[in-house]
Design a protein around this motif. Sequence first.
Motif, PDB file in Angstrom:
ATOM      1  N   VAL A  94       0.885  -1.162   0.000  1.00  0.00           N
ATOM      2  CA  VAL A  94       0.000   0.000   0.000  1.00  0.00           C
ATOM      3  C   VAL A  94       0.924   1.213   0.000  1.00  0.00           C
ATOM      4  O   VAL A  94       1.938   1.248   0.706  1.00  0.00           O
ATOM      5  CB  VAL A  94      -0.960   0.012   1.214  1.00  0.00           C
ATOM      6  CG1 VAL A  94      -0.200   0.085   2.539  1.00  0.00           C
ATOM      7  CG2 VAL A  94      -1.939   1.172   1.105  1.00  0.00           C
ATOM      8  N   ALA A  95       0.604   2.184  -0.844  1.00  0.00           N
ATOM      9  CA  ALA A  95       1.485   3.333  -1.030  1.00  0.00           C
ATOM     10  C   ALA A  95       0.678   4.625  -1.087  1.00  0.00           C
ATOM     11  O   ALA A  95      -0.520   4.613  -1.380  1.00  0.00           O
ATOM     12  CB  ALA A  95       2.295   3.173  -2.318  1.00  0.00           C
ATOM     13  N   ILE A  96       1.354   5.743  -0.823  1.00  0.00           N
ATOM     14  CA  ILE A  96       0.728   7.058  -0.934  1.00  0.00           C
ATOM     15  C   ILE A  96       1.586   7.937  -1.841  1.00  0.00           C
ATOM     16  O   ILE A  96       2.739   7.615  -2.135  1.00  0.00           O
ATOM     17  CB  ILE A  96       0.553   7.748   0.438  1.00  0.00           C
ATOM     18  CG1 ILE A  96       1.922   7.948   1.121  1.00  0.00           C
ATOM     19  CG2 ILE A  96      -0.412   6.973   1.323  1.00  0.00           C
ATOM     20  CD1 ILE A  96       1.854   8.811   2.375  1.00  0.00           C
ATOM     21  N   PHE A  97       1.009   9.046  -2.272  1.00  0.00           N
ATOM     22  CA  PHE A  97       1.695   9.997  -3.149  1.00  0.00           C
ATOM     23  C   PHE A  97       2.127  11.206  -2.335  1.00  0.00           C
ATOM     24  O   PHE A  97       1.340  11.746  -1.556  1.00  0.00           O
ATOM     25  CB  PHE A  97       0.743  10.437  -4.266  1.00  0.00           C
ATOM     26  CG  PHE A  97       1.350  11.367  -5.272  1.00  0.00           C
ATOM     27  CD1 PHE A  97       2.021  10.869  -6.382  1.00  0.00           C
ATOM     28  CD2 PHE A  97       1.245  12.740  -5.118  1.00  0.00           C
ATOM     29  CE1 PHE A  97       2.573  11.721  -7.323  1.00  0.00           C
ATOM     30  CE2 PHE A  97       1.794  13.602  -6.048  1.00  0.00           C
ATOM     31  CZ  PHE A  97       2.460  13.084  -7.164  1.00  0.00           C
ATOM     32  N   LYS A  98       3.378  11.635  -2.524  1.00  0.00           N
ATOM     33  CA  LYS A  98       3.861  12.801  -1.793  1.00  0.00           C
ATOM     34  C   LYS A  98       4.917  13.528  -2.612  1.00  0.00           C
ATOM     35  O   LYS A  98       5.972  12.968  -2.923  1.00  0.00           O
ATOM     36  CB  LYS A  98       4.444  12.395  -0.433  1.00  0.00           C
ATOM     37  CG  LYS A  98       4.777  13.585   0.470  1.00  0.00           C
ATOM     38  CD  LYS A  98       5.132  13.109   1.865  1.00  0.00           C
ATOM     39  CE  LYS A  98       5.462  14.268   2.792  1.00  0.00           C
ATOM     40  NZ  LYS A  98       4.301  15.167   2.993  1.00  0.00           N
ATOM     41  N   GLY A 148       5.406  14.463  -5.741  1.00  0.00           N
ATOM     42  CA  GLY A 148       5.923  13.900  -6.973  1.00  0.00           C
ATOM     43  C   GLY A 148       6.529  12.514  -6.836  1.00  0.00           C
ATOM     44  O   GLY A 148       7.046  11.967  -7.812  1.00  0.00           O
ATOM     45  N   HIS A 149       6.470  11.952  -5.657  1.00  0.00           N
ATOM     46  CA  HIS A 149       7.017  10.622  -5.414  1.00  0.00           C
ATOM     47  C   HIS A 149       5.927   9.714  -4.833  1.00  0.00           C
ATOM     48  O   HIS A 149       4.927  10.186  -4.291  1.00  0.00           O
ATOM     49  CB  HIS A 149       8.188  10.672  -4.433  1.00  0.00           C
ATOM     50  CG  HIS A 149       9.397  11.344  -4.984  1.00  0.00           C
ATOM     51  ND1 HIS A 149       9.488  12.719  -5.108  1.00  0.00           N
ATOM     52  CD2 HIS A 149      10.570  10.845  -5.456  1.00  0.00           C
ATOM     53  CE1 HIS A 149      10.664  13.028  -5.635  1.00  0.00           C
ATOM     54  NE2 HIS A 149      11.325  11.918  -5.854  1.00  0.00           N
ATOM     55  N   VAL A 150       6.148   8.426  -4.954  1.00  0.00           N
ATOM     56  CA  VAL A 150       5.284   7.457  -4.295  1.00  0.00           C
ATOM     57  C   VAL A 150       6.063   6.901  -3.106  1.00  0.00           C
ATOM     58  O   VAL A 150       7.256   6.626  -3.210  1.00  0.00           O
ATOM     59  CB  VAL A 150       4.839   6.340  -5.262  1.00  0.00           C
ATOM     60  CG1 VAL A 150       6.008   5.537  -5.774  1.00  0.00           C
ATOM     61  CG2 VAL A 150       3.813   5.434  -4.609  1.00  0.00           C
ATOM     62  N   VAL A 151       5.389   6.799  -1.969  1.00  0.00           N
ATOM     63  CA  VAL A 151       6.011   6.313  -0.735  1.00  0.00           C
ATOM     64  C   VAL A 151       5.292   5.042  -0.304  1.00  0.00           C
ATOM     65  O   VAL A 151       4.072   5.047  -0.104  1.00  0.00           O
ATOM     66  CB  VAL A 151       5.927   7.362   0.399  1.00  0.00           C
ATOM     67  CG1 VAL A 151       6.631   6.843   1.646  1.00  0.00           C
ATOM     68  CG2 VAL A 151       6.539   8.686  -0.042  1.00  0.00           C
ATOM     69  N   TYR A 152       6.036   3.955  -0.180  1.00  0.00           N
ATOM     70  CA  TYR A 152       5.452   2.670   0.214  1.00  0.00           C
ATOM     71  C   TYR A 152       5.380   2.593   1.736  1.00  0.00           C
ATOM     72  O   TYR A 152       6.396   2.711   2.416  1.00  0.00           O
ATOM     73  CB  TYR A 152       6.289   1.524  -0.355  1.00  0.00           C
ATOM     74  CG  TYR A 152       6.252   1.468  -1.862  1.00  0.00           C
ATOM     75  CD1 TYR A 152       5.266   0.733  -2.510  1.00  0.00           C
ATOM     76  CD2 TYR A 152       7.174   2.164  -2.633  1.00  0.00           C
ATOM     77  CE1 TYR A 152       5.205   0.697  -3.895  1.00  0.00           C
ATOM     78  CE2 TYR A 152       7.112   2.134  -4.024  1.00  0.00           C
ATOM     79  CZ  TYR A 152       6.132   1.402  -4.643  1.00  0.00           C
ATOM     80  OH  TYR A 152       6.061   1.372  -6.006  1.00  0.00           O
ATOM     81  N   LEU A 153       4.171   2.400   2.251  1.00  0.00           N
ATOM     82  CA  LEU A 153       3.957   2.432   3.694  1.00  0.00           C
ATOM     83  C   LEU A 153       3.939   1.057   4.347  1.00  0.00           C
ATOM     84  O   LEU A 153       4.336   0.912   5.491  1.00  0.00           O
ATOM     85  CB  LEU A 153       2.635   3.139   4.013  1.00  0.00           C
ATOM     86  CG  LEU A 153       2.524   4.606   3.620  1.00  0.00           C
ATOM     87  CD1 LEU A 153       1.166   5.140   4.039  1.00  0.00           C
ATOM     88  CD2 LEU A 153       3.636   5.435   4.249  1.00  0.00           C
ATOM     89  N   ARG A 211     -11.682  11.256  -3.024  1.00  0.00           N
ATOM     90  CA  ARG A 211     -10.297  11.628  -3.333  1.00  0.00           C
ATOM     91  C   ARG A 211      -9.403  10.394  -3.291  1.00  0.00           C
ATOM     92  O   ARG A 211      -9.587   9.506  -2.463  1.00  0.00           O
ATOM     93  CB  ARG A 211      -9.818  12.652  -2.296  1.00  0.00           C
ATOM     94  CG  ARG A 211      -8.418  13.184  -2.500  1.00  0.00           C
ATOM     95  CD  ARG A 211      -8.159  14.313  -1.510  1.00  0.00           C
ATOM     96  NE  ARG A 211      -8.276  13.847  -0.136  1.00  0.00           N
ATOM     97  CZ  ARG A 211      -7.250  13.431   0.612  1.00  0.00           C
ATOM     98  NH1 ARG A 211      -6.037  13.430   0.105  1.00  0.00           N
ATOM     99  NH2 ARG A 211      -7.442  13.033   1.852  1.00  0.00           N
ATOM    100  N   ILE A 212      -8.416  10.327  -4.197  1.00  0.00           N
ATOM    101  CA  ILE A 212      -7.454   9.225  -4.181  1.00  0.00           C
ATOM    102  C   ILE A 212      -6.456   9.464  -3.051  1.00  0.00           C
ATOM    103  O   ILE A 212      -5.777  10.490  -3.012  1.00  0.00           O
ATOM    104  CB  ILE A 212      -6.719   9.108  -5.532  1.00  0.00           C
ATOM    105  CG1 ILE A 212      -7.716   8.736  -6.621  1.00  0.00           C
ATOM    106  CG2 ILE A 212      -5.609   8.054  -5.450  1.00  0.00           C
ATOM    107  CD1 ILE A 212      -7.128   8.688  -8.011  1.00  0.00           C
ATOM    108  N   VAL A 213      -6.390   8.514  -2.120  1.00  0.00           N
ATOM    109  CA  VAL A 213      -5.533   8.668  -0.947  1.00  0.00           C
ATOM    110  C   VAL A 213      -4.384   7.669  -0.927  1.00  0.00           C
ATOM    111  O   VAL A 213      -3.540   7.702  -0.026  1.00  0.00           O
ATOM    112  CB  VAL A 213      -6.349   8.540   0.355  1.00  0.00           C
ATOM    113  CG1 VAL A 213      -7.339   9.690   0.467  1.00  0.00           C
ATOM    114  CG2 VAL A 213      -7.064   7.192   0.423  1.00  0.00           C
ATOM    115  N   GLY A 214      -4.353   6.776  -1.899  1.00  0.00           N
ATOM    116  CA  GLY A 214      -3.282   5.788  -1.914  1.00  0.00           C
ATOM    117  C   GLY A 214      -3.470   4.829  -3.075  1.00  0.00           C
ATOM    118  O   GLY A 214      -4.311   5.034  -3.962  1.00  0.00           O
ATOM    119  N   ALA A 215      -2.662   3.784  -3.065  1.00  0.00           N
ATOM    120  CA  ALA A 215      -2.745   2.763  -4.108  1.00  0.00           C
ATOM    121  C   ALA A 215      -2.370   1.412  -3.529  1.00  0.00           C
ATOM    122  O   ALA A 215      -1.550   1.323  -2.615  1.00  0.00           O
ATOM    123  CB  ALA A 215      -1.816   3.103  -5.276  1.00  0.00           C
ATOM    124  N   VAL A 216      -3.000   0.383  -4.054  1.00  0.00           N
ATOM    125  CA  VAL A 216      -2.632  -0.998  -3.743  1.00  0.00           C
ATOM    126  C   VAL A 216      -1.880  -1.532  -4.955  1.00  0.00           C
ATOM    127  O   VAL A 216      -2.298  -1.311  -6.094  1.00  0.00           O
ATOM    128  CB  VAL A 216      -3.875  -1.874  -3.485  1.00  0.00           C
ATOM    129  CG1 VAL A 216      -3.475  -3.328  -3.298  1.00  0.00           C
ATOM    130  CG2 VAL A 216      -4.626  -1.387  -2.258  1.00  0.00           C
TER     131      VAL A 216
END
Length: 260
Positions: A109-113, A115-120, A218-223
Amino acid sequence: MAKKEKSEYIIQAVSHALDLLEQFHGDVDELGVTELSKRLKLHKNNVFRLLATLESRGYIEQNRATENYRLGLKSLELGQTFIKQMGLLRQAKPILDRLVQGCNETSYVAIFKEGHVVYLDVVETDLTVRVVSRVGSRLPAYCTAAGKVHLAYMSDEEIDALLPSRELKGYTANTFVDREVLKKELRQIAEQGYAIDNEELDLGVRCVAAPIRDYTRRIVGAVSISGPSMRLPDERLEKDLIPLVTHSAEDLSTRLGYHK
């Protein structure tokens, strides 16, 4: 009495201590007093006092062999507390577990920050050959499946602000380095509802991701699902992995209050 701006209440010593902690990022494991002094533009005595204070509270520790400093366990505990408090991750964990059970590939599961994607968070496959865990990593959004999922639903103006140069850095021969070509790819992603990273960041690694939305839509993350390209051919992506990841993202979105 006029109300003061919050910036007028900043305590300089606390600000310097946070600046010091922020020097330990990416591949930086340890730093010495001299290097920290140069980076922070502070006298060595001031840096040493900051280190001593942070060390006494467990946020910094000294490697006795090298005499350099590194982050302490308290920093890890603080970061883990933040992660646990995020509703996204609390809801995501059982879904990631179920996703890995369904495909036996590593899932994130990741979020956007910025201009980058951060894997949580991650649940790994039990197969010997696997993708190295990227939890905590900040990776360029335009060449990752999780990142492209976020970019796909942004306006051209937002994308131009995030990716100001026309020619983007190429990590492999498959990276979208032309911004206009990338935008065409993003429009396709928005239409189909998922993104594929076809060895665009790392050779030999493919990923598929779908967006997570909350109650505000709103898009808050990605799987995402990641694995060696030899195990993720087009046929398996289309037949198994895309349905799995999109269903998982929809399930998680529903848990966060999203309704179509």
